[in-house]
Design an enzyme around this catalytic site. Structure first.
Site, PDB file in Angstrom:
ATOM      1  N   THR A 180      66.777  42.750   9.132  1.00  0.00           N
ATOM      2  CA  THR A 180      67.756  43.839   8.697  1.00  0.00           C
ATOM      3  C   THR A 180      68.643  43.032   7.801  1.00  0.00           C
ATOM      4  O   THR A 180      69.280  42.068   7.868  1.00  0.00           O
ATOM      5  CB  THR A 180      68.446  44.462   9.913  1.00  0.00           C
ATOM      6  OG1 THR A 180      67.529  44.865  10.891  1.00  0.00           O
ATOM      7  CG2 THR A 180      69.529  45.217   9.682  1.00  0.00           C
ATOM      8  N   GLN A 194      74.932  26.900  -8.664  1.00  0.00           N
ATOM      9  CA  GLN A 194      76.269  26.245  -9.032  1.00  0.00           C
ATOM     10  C   GLN A 194      76.465  26.767 -10.573  1.00  0.00           C
ATOM     11  O   GLN A 194      77.651  26.965 -10.557  1.00  0.00           O
ATOM     12  CB  GLN A 194      75.972  24.713  -9.028  1.00  0.00           C
ATOM     13  CG  GLN A 194      77.285  23.949  -9.173  1.00  0.00           C
ATOM     14  CD  GLN A 194      78.387  24.179  -8.200  1.00  0.00           C
ATOM     15  OE1 GLN A 194      79.543  24.607  -8.387  1.00  0.00           O
ATOM     16  NE2 GLN A 194      77.910  24.105  -6.886  1.00  0.00           N
ATOM     17  N   CYS A 244      77.793  10.067   2.469  1.00  0.00           N
ATOM     18  CA  CYS A 244      78.171   8.701   3.303  1.00  0.00           C
ATOM     19  C   CYS A 244      78.255   9.069   4.700  1.00  0.00           C
ATOM     20  O   CYS A 244      78.722  10.011   5.244  1.00  0.00           O
ATOM     21  CB  CYS A 244      79.468   8.124   2.942  1.00  0.00           C
ATOM     22  SG  CYS A 244      79.425   7.296   1.001  1.00  0.00           S
ATOM     23  N   GLY A 263      72.065  30.334  -0.636  1.00  0.00           N
ATOM     24  CA  GLY A 263      71.393  29.763  -1.924  1.00  0.00           C
ATOM     25  C   GLY A 263      70.259  28.811  -1.382  1.00  0.00           C
ATOM     26  O   GLY A 263      69.065  28.952  -1.904  1.00  0.00           O
ATOM     27  N   THR A 264      70.458  28.188  -0.150  1.00  0.00           N
ATOM     28  CA  THR A 264      69.239  27.238   0.447  1.00  0.00           C
ATOM     29  C   THR A 264      68.302  28.218   0.642  1.00  0.00           C
ATOM     30  O   THR A 264      66.956  27.713   0.393  1.00  0.00           O
ATOM     31  CB  THR A 264      69.902  26.657   1.531  1.00  0.00           C
ATOM     32  OG1 THR A 264      71.061  25.977   1.262  1.00  0.00           O
ATOM     33  CG2 THR A 264      68.774  25.919   2.189  1.00  0.00           C
ATOM     34  N   ASN A 305      75.420  20.258  -9.296  1.00  0.00           N
ATOM     35  CA  ASN A 305      76.647  20.712  -8.644  1.00  0.00           C
ATOM     36  C   ASN A 305      77.582  19.219  -8.309  1.00  0.00           C
ATOM     37  O   ASN A 305      78.552  19.243  -8.168  1.00  0.00           O
ATOM     38  CB  ASN A 305      76.406  21.046  -6.933  1.00  0.00           C
ATOM     39  CG  ASN A 305      75.111  20.353  -6.288  1.00  0.00           C
ATOM     40  OD1 ASN A 305      74.097  20.210  -7.000  1.00  0.00           O
ATOM     41  ND2 ASN A 305      75.321  19.818  -5.226  1.00  0.00           N
TER      42      ASN A 305
HETATM   43  C1  LIG Z   1      75.677  25.174  -2.848  1.00  0.00           C
HETATM   44  C2  LIG Z   1      74.222  24.972  -3.633  1.00  0.00           C
HETATM   45  C3  LIG Z   1      73.045  25.366  -2.834  1.00  0.00           C
HETATM   46  C4  LIG Z   1      73.047  25.792  -1.516  1.00  0.00           C
HETATM   47  O1  LIG Z   1      73.642  27.180  -1.514  1.00  0.00           O
HETATM   48  P1  LIG Z   1      74.187  27.608  -0.050  1.00  0.00           P
HETATM   49  O2  LIG Z   1      74.371  28.941  -0.455  1.00  0.00           O
HETATM   50  O3  LIG Z   1      75.207  26.890   0.313  1.00  0.00           O
HETATM   51  O4  LIG Z   1      73.128  27.411   1.070  1.00  0.00           O
HETATM   52  C5  LIG Z   1      72.083  25.235  -3.615  1.00  0.00           C
HETATM   53  N1  LIG Z   1      71.912  24.813  -4.966  1.00  0.00           N
HETATM   54  C6  LIG Z   1      73.141  24.196  -5.638  1.00  0.00           C
HETATM   55  C7  LIG Z   1      72.988  23.776  -6.765  1.00  0.00           C
HETATM   56  C8  LIG Z   1      74.397  24.371  -4.961  1.00  0.00           C
HETATM   57  O5  LIG Z   1      75.375  23.873  -5.513  1.00  0.00           O
END
Ligand SMILES: *Cc1c(COP(=O)(O)O)cnc(C)c1O
Length: 384
Positions: A238, A180, A326, A69-70, A152
């Protein structure tokens, strides 16, 4: 251990794992190879793309597989901002303080290192980016806006179709981080009206380390991974065939079973919210009371060290989260909670409880039985 942290990650669905297994040792070809083993792997990636496109109601070449996701957020923001500026000279980026770090740190880097200008969108007390705040912020130099579908940390759902429409009429690219949201909300990109949408596999019972980015046809991106021509030239390297297969199967199952999963978690979630607010003094729900993810409960407790509470919950057998970043010895409240206007004595005591397919009424009973005492204890320790 009772797992109440499905917003952090989810276990891989057995059916997803079963779908992935053949692609490690049997169909291990490189999808770019011309021989039959390669073609079989390519067919698996094609089939995965079809499954994802069918959930998103988009074309096959609008789906780009990524490593998480990142990465999808990074490719969307950096890629679109740079391409848009190159084409039009526009430099403004709009986003909000409640975004995941994958979005806000990327936006901040674009400002700091790459000469973009960044404006934080106003939010209401629940962390919602409203159409009014979007309308107020747009200008004729805005290149891109990025607003998450669901948060999230606090579970709030943003009105994406309305926000995307404002972007569209102002000729602004619109990205949404749906990482999320994907487990519970409709991902029809036609209805959402977005240019770009990020997904990550491990938030909906798929594997970690795989994601996807929807890129609407005609939306130009400058790729950040250069190399081979994989993923329509937008993401070289790949393809991770077994993980892509798992991602797509997990997403397909999520769409198919969405109503059932919502019906399972929502009553449990409502009980948690109701009882926590009723039984624990100086407690507040964070995020929107109605427009929130159905599996998501999040709170702040006044004069409680959220990290200490998490440790106590862990010892008592509950895996929860604070949403606070934290570090030991130097507790800093979460930027998301702080941006909602909570003072430090409230913001430090945040707790997130998120449910999923394996959550049971028994888990919830046992959690609700333990929590008030632990909060009380943490509060006493805080006073010393
Ligand atoms: C978990 C999350 C990400 C990051 O996704 P990853 O696959 O862990 O890199 C980005 N945005 C939101 C809102 C998330 O909950």
């Amino acid at each position: 251990m009772i797992y109440l942290d499905y917003a952090a990650t989810t276990p891989v669905d057995q059916r997803v794992l079963d779908a992935m297994m053949p692609y490690f040792r049997e169909v291990y070809g490189n999808p770019s190879s011309l021989h039959r083993l390669g073609q079989k792997a390519e067919a698996a990636v094609d089939q995965a793309r079809e499954k994802v496109a069918s959930v998103l109601h988009c074309k096959l070449d609008e789906i780009i597989f990524t490593s998480c996701g990142t990465e999808s957020d990074n490719l969307a923001l950096r890629g679109a901002a740079m391409a848009k500026r190159a084409a039009s000279g526009e430099k403004w980026i709009l986003t909000s303080k409640t975004e995941h770090h994958a979005v806000c740190k990327t936006a901040e880097q674009l400002e700091k290192e790459f000469g973009f200008l960044l404006e934080w969108l106003d939010m209401d007390q629940y962390g919602t980016v409203t159409p009014e705040s979007m309308r107020k912020a747009v200008c004729n130099q805005t290149a891109l806006a990025s607003v998450m579908y669901a948060n999230n940390e606090i579970g709030t759902i943003n009105p994406i179709p309305e926000l995307a429409e404002i972007a569209r009429v102002n000729n602004i690219l619109f990205h949404t981080d749906a990482v999320q949201a994907a487990a519970y909300l409709d991902l029809n990109v036609k209805k959402l009206g977005v240019n770009l949408l990020s997904l990550g596999g491990h938030k909906f019972y798929g594997p970690k380390g795989v994601g996807a980015l929807y890129v609407r046809n005609g939306t130009k991106l400058i790729p950040h991974m250069t190399g081979g021509g994989q993923e329509y030239g937008l993401r070289a390297g790949t393809q991770n065939v077994p993980y892509i297969v798992g991602f797509a199967e997990a997403l397909r199952l999520t769409a198919e079973e969405r109503e059932k999963r919502i019906a399972h978690v929502k009553p449990l979630r409502d009980r948690i919210i109701g009882e926590v607010l009723e039984t624990i003094p100086d407690s507040q729900l964070t995020g929107h009371p109605e427009s929130r993810l159905p599996n998501h409960a999040s709170f702040v407790f006044k004069d409680v060290d959220g990290n200490l509470l998490l440790q106590m919950l862990d010892s008592a057998g509950f895996a929860c989260s604070s949403g606070s970043a934290c570090k030991t010895g130097n507790p800093e409240p979460s930027e998301v909670i702080t941006s909602l206007g909570y003072s430090r004595d409230w913001a430090l005591g945040s707790l997130r409880v998120t449910l999923g397919v394996d959550s049971t009424p028994k888990h919830v009973d046992s959690f609700l039985k333990s929590l008030p005492e632990l909060v009380e204890k943490a509060r006493k320790l805080n006073q010393r």
